[in-house]
Scaffold this motif. Sequence first.
Motif, PDB file in Angstrom:
ATOM      1  N   GLN A 101      36.876  53.280  66.171  1.00 39.95           N
ATOM      2  CA  GLN A 101      35.931  53.462  67.275  1.00 39.95           C
ATOM      3  C   GLN A 101      34.605  54.004  66.755  1.00 39.95           C
ATOM      4  O   GLN A 101      33.527  53.617  67.226  1.00 39.95           O
ATOM      5  CB  GLN A 101      36.513  54.422  68.310  1.00 39.95           C
ATOM      6  CG  GLN A 101      35.610  54.673  69.512  1.00 39.95           C
ATOM      7  CD  GLN A 101      35.403  53.442  70.367  1.00 39.95           C
ATOM      8  OE1 GLN A 101      36.363  52.788  70.755  1.00 39.95           O
ATOM      9  NE2 GLN A 101      34.142  53.106  70.662  1.00 39.95           N
ATOM     10  N   LEU A 102      34.671  54.874  65.777  1.00 43.44           N
ATOM     11  CA  LEU A 102      33.458  55.442  65.185  1.00 43.44           C
ATOM     12  C   LEU A 102      32.608  54.352  64.543  1.00 43.44           C
ATOM     13  O   LEU A 102      31.374  54.343  64.691  1.00 43.44           O
ATOM     14  CB  LEU A 102      33.828  56.493  64.138  1.00 43.44           C
ATOM     15  CG  LEU A 102      32.665  57.152  63.395  1.00 43.44           C
ATOM     16  CD1 LEU A 102      31.783  57.941  64.359  1.00 43.44           C
ATOM     17  CD2 LEU A 102      33.198  58.064  62.286  1.00 43.44           C
ATOM     18  N   ILE A 103      33.238  53.410  63.846  1.00 39.94           N
ATOM     19  CA  ILE A 103      32.495  52.307  63.223  1.00 39.94           C
ATOM     20  C   ILE A 103      31.799  51.474  64.293  1.00 39.94           C
ATOM     21  O   ILE A 103      30.629  51.091  64.155  1.00 39.94           O
ATOM     22  CB  ILE A 103      33.422  51.439  62.365  1.00 39.94           C
ATOM     23  CG1 ILE A 103      33.897  52.223  61.130  1.00 39.94           C
ATOM     24  CG2 ILE A 103      32.715  50.157  61.922  1.00 39.94           C
ATOM     25  CD1 ILE A 103      34.987  51.522  60.337  1.00 39.94           C
ATOM     26  N   LYS A 104      32.510  51.188  65.377  1.00 41.30           N
ATOM     27  CA  LYS A 104      31.893  50.434  66.475  1.00 41.30           C
ATOM     28  C   LYS A 104      30.678  51.179  67.021  1.00 41.30           C
ATOM     29  O   LYS A 104      29.593  50.590  67.178  1.00 41.30           O
ATOM     30  CB  LYS A 104      32.908  50.199  67.592  1.00 41.30           C
ATOM     31  CG  LYS A 104      32.307  49.579  68.843  1.00 41.30           C
ATOM     32  CD  LYS A 104      33.318  49.448  69.973  1.00 41.30           C
ATOM     33  CE  LYS A 104      32.655  48.974  71.255  1.00 41.30           C
ATOM     34  NZ  LYS A 104      33.635  48.805  72.366  1.00 41.30           N
ATOM     35  N   ASP A 105      30.843  52.451  67.310  1.00 42.02           N
ATOM     36  CA  ASP A 105      29.735  53.237  67.865  1.00 42.02           C
ATOM     37  C   ASP A 105      28.575  53.325  66.885  1.00 42.02           C
ATOM     38  O   ASP A 105      27.400  53.299  67.275  1.00 42.02           O
ATOM     39  CB  ASP A 105      30.224  54.642  68.217  1.00 42.02           C
ATOM     40  CG  ASP A 105      31.234  54.639  69.362  1.00 42.02           C
ATOM     41  OD1 ASP A 105      31.293  53.642  70.105  1.00 42.02           O
ATOM     42  OD2 ASP A 105      31.977  55.638  69.486  1.00 42.02           O
ATOM     43  N   TYR A 106      28.893  53.410  65.602  1.00 39.33           N
ATOM     44  CA  TYR A 106      27.870  53.452  64.546  1.00 39.33           C
ATOM     45  C   TYR A 106      26.998  52.200  64.579  1.00 39.33           C
ATOM     46  O   TYR A 106      25.768  52.270  64.495  1.00 39.33           O
ATOM     47  CB  TYR A 106      28.580  53.616  63.205  1.00 39.33           C
ATOM     48  CG  TYR A 106      27.786  53.262  61.977  1.00 39.33           C
ATOM     49  CD1 TYR A 106      26.843  54.139  61.440  1.00 39.33           C
ATOM     50  CD2 TYR A 106      28.007  52.047  61.311  1.00 39.33           C
ATOM     51  CE1 TYR A 106      26.143  53.811  60.294  1.00 39.33           C
ATOM     52  CE2 TYR A 106      27.319  51.723  60.162  1.00 39.33           C
ATOM     53  CZ  TYR A 106      26.386  52.605  59.658  1.00 39.33           C
ATOM     54  OH  TYR A 106      25.697  52.275  58.512  1.00 39.33           O
ATOM     55  N   VAL A 107      27.632  51.041  64.721  1.00 40.12           N
ATOM     56  CA  VAL A 107      26.865  49.791  64.789  1.00 40.12           C
ATOM     57  C   VAL A 107      26.036  49.752  66.069  1.00 40.12           C
ATOM     58  O   VAL A 107      24.838  49.418  66.035  1.00 40.12           O
ATOM     59  CB  VAL A 107      27.802  48.567  64.708  1.00 40.12           C
ATOM     60  CG1 VAL A 107      27.020  47.271  64.947  1.00 40.12           C
ATOM     61  CG2 VAL A 107      28.492  48.515  63.352  1.00 40.12           C
ATOM     62  N   LEU A 108      26.642  50.093  67.183  1.00 39.12           N
ATOM     63  CA  LEU A 108      25.921  50.051  68.458  1.00 39.12           C
ATOM     64  C   LEU A 108      24.705  50.971  68.457  1.00 39.12           C
ATOM     65  O   LEU A 108      23.704  50.699  69.129  1.00 39.12           O
ATOM     66  CB  LEU A 108      26.855  50.426  69.606  1.00 39.12           C
ATOM     67  CG  LEU A 108      28.003  49.451  69.890  1.00 39.12           C
ATOM     68  CD1 LEU A 108      28.884  49.992  71.005  1.00 39.12           C
ATOM     69  CD2 LEU A 108      27.481  48.061  70.239  1.00 39.12           C
ATOM     70  N   GLU A 109      24.777  52.042  67.680  1.00 39.03           N
ATOM     71  CA  GLU A 109      23.672  52.996  67.612  1.00 39.03           C
ATOM     72  C   GLU A 109      22.679  52.676  66.496  1.00 39.03           C
ATOM     73  O   GLU A 109      21.788  53.481  66.205  1.00 39.03           O
ATOM     74  CB  GLU A 109      24.219  54.409  67.444  1.00 39.03           C
ATOM     75  CG  GLU A 109      24.980  54.907  68.663  1.00 39.03           C
ATOM     76  CD  GLU A 109      25.454  56.341  68.533  1.00 39.03           C
ATOM     77  OE1 GLU A 109      24.868  57.085  67.706  1.00 39.03           O
ATOM     78  OE2 GLU A 109      26.393  56.725  69.245  1.00 39.03           O
ATOM     79  N   GLY A 110      22.828  51.517  65.856  1.00 41.04           N
ATOM     80  CA  GLY A 110      21.824  51.082  64.887  1.00 41.04           C
ATOM     81  C   GLY A 110      22.315  50.911  63.476  1.00 41.04           C
ATOM     82  O   GLY A 110      21.539  50.559  62.581  1.00 41.04           O
ATOM     83  N   GLY A 111      23.600  51.123  63.223  1.00 40.72           N
ATOM     84  CA  GLY A 111      24.145  50.959  61.884  1.00 40.72           C
ATOM     85  C   GLY A 111      24.408  49.501  61.530  1.00 40.72           C
ATOM     86  O   GLY A 111      24.299  48.608  62.374  1.00 40.72           O
ATOM     87  N   SER A 112      24.756  49.273  60.279  1.00 43.39           N
ATOM     88  CA  SER A 112      25.022  47.927  59.782  1.00 43.39           C
ATOM     89  C   SER A 112      26.427  47.872  59.190  1.00 43.39           C
ATOM     90  O   SER A 112      26.861  48.808  58.519  1.00 43.39           O
ATOM     91  CB  SER A 112      24.009  47.542  58.697  1.00 43.39           C
ATOM     92  OG  SER A 112      22.688  47.620  59.195  1.00 43.39           O
ATOM     93  N   LEU A 113      27.112  46.753  59.426  1.00 48.01           N
ATOM     94  CA  LEU A 113      28.492  46.585  58.977  1.00 48.01           C
ATOM     95  C   LEU A 113      28.671  45.221  58.338  1.00 48.01           C
ATOM     96  O   LEU A 113      28.193  44.211  58.861  1.00 48.01           O
ATOM     97  CB  LEU A 113      29.449  46.725  60.162  1.00 48.01           C
ATOM     98  CG  LEU A 113      30.923  46.407  59.902  1.00 48.01           C
ATOM     99  CD1 LEU A 113      31.542  47.434  58.959  1.00 48.01           C
ATOM    100  CD2 LEU A 113      31.698  46.340  61.219  1.00 48.01           C
TER     101      LEU A 113
END
Length: 247
Positions: A101-113
């Motif tokens: 869930q943290l990875i998902k939220d990280y992307v939604l908040e501007g992160g890259s995966l």
Amino acid sequence: MAKKVLIAGESWMSYTTHVKGFDSFYTTLYEEGVKYIRAAIEKAGYEVDFLPNHLAASDFPYTMEELKKYDCVILSDIGANTLLLPAETFTKSIKMPNRCQLIKDYVLEGGSLIMVGGYLTFSGVDAKGRWGVTPVQDVLPVKVLDIDDRMEHPEGIAPVLVKEHDVIKDVPKNWPEFLGYNKTVLLEGAEEVMTIGGDPFIAVGNYGKGKSAVFTSDCAPHWGPHEFIEWEGYDLLWKNMVDYLVK
């Protein structure tokens, strides 16, 4: 200050039984496949932290503050269980943050995966990768199957260009053949850059404020043969992909 990339996975341990007539003995071996992609990304000017599978279980970030230290996260040949079952939860029944869930939220908040293919990414061998039933699925440009998704091609199989894109800008057209990949299904709204066997090979998508990409074969042997890791376009491919996502 150099931008930072976190690579998780790309390591394994082997336990071998040697039988010699009446007698037998055992050996163990630890190996990593990260050196090729790590060298390419560092050559592009990024600072890289690497968490092999046995350390990712305990050391992969638990908080957004920790994860946001990285401009891009790469998951390569690491199963979802490694992040879902920290020792505190599995052995002591202690509640811990859900790092998927943290990875998902990280992307939604501007992160890259970036998710790179392998026996334990996407669905993987015996469907043990399990990424399709985690929140990470919501920020991937492809649907992860709920069955063993390995497409083994010992004869070799070549990727096919679908459209020109920044992730393959100036990458040579003479792509080497691969020895397999993870079968996925392109999702609506995602961009398919290349296919392999009629399935997504490179795809990208925008999610919230962030972006993600998939490369459905391996960044190292065995699916990524030496012709690939020694290919003139190898370094540029990974530079382009990270550059595009963090731009």
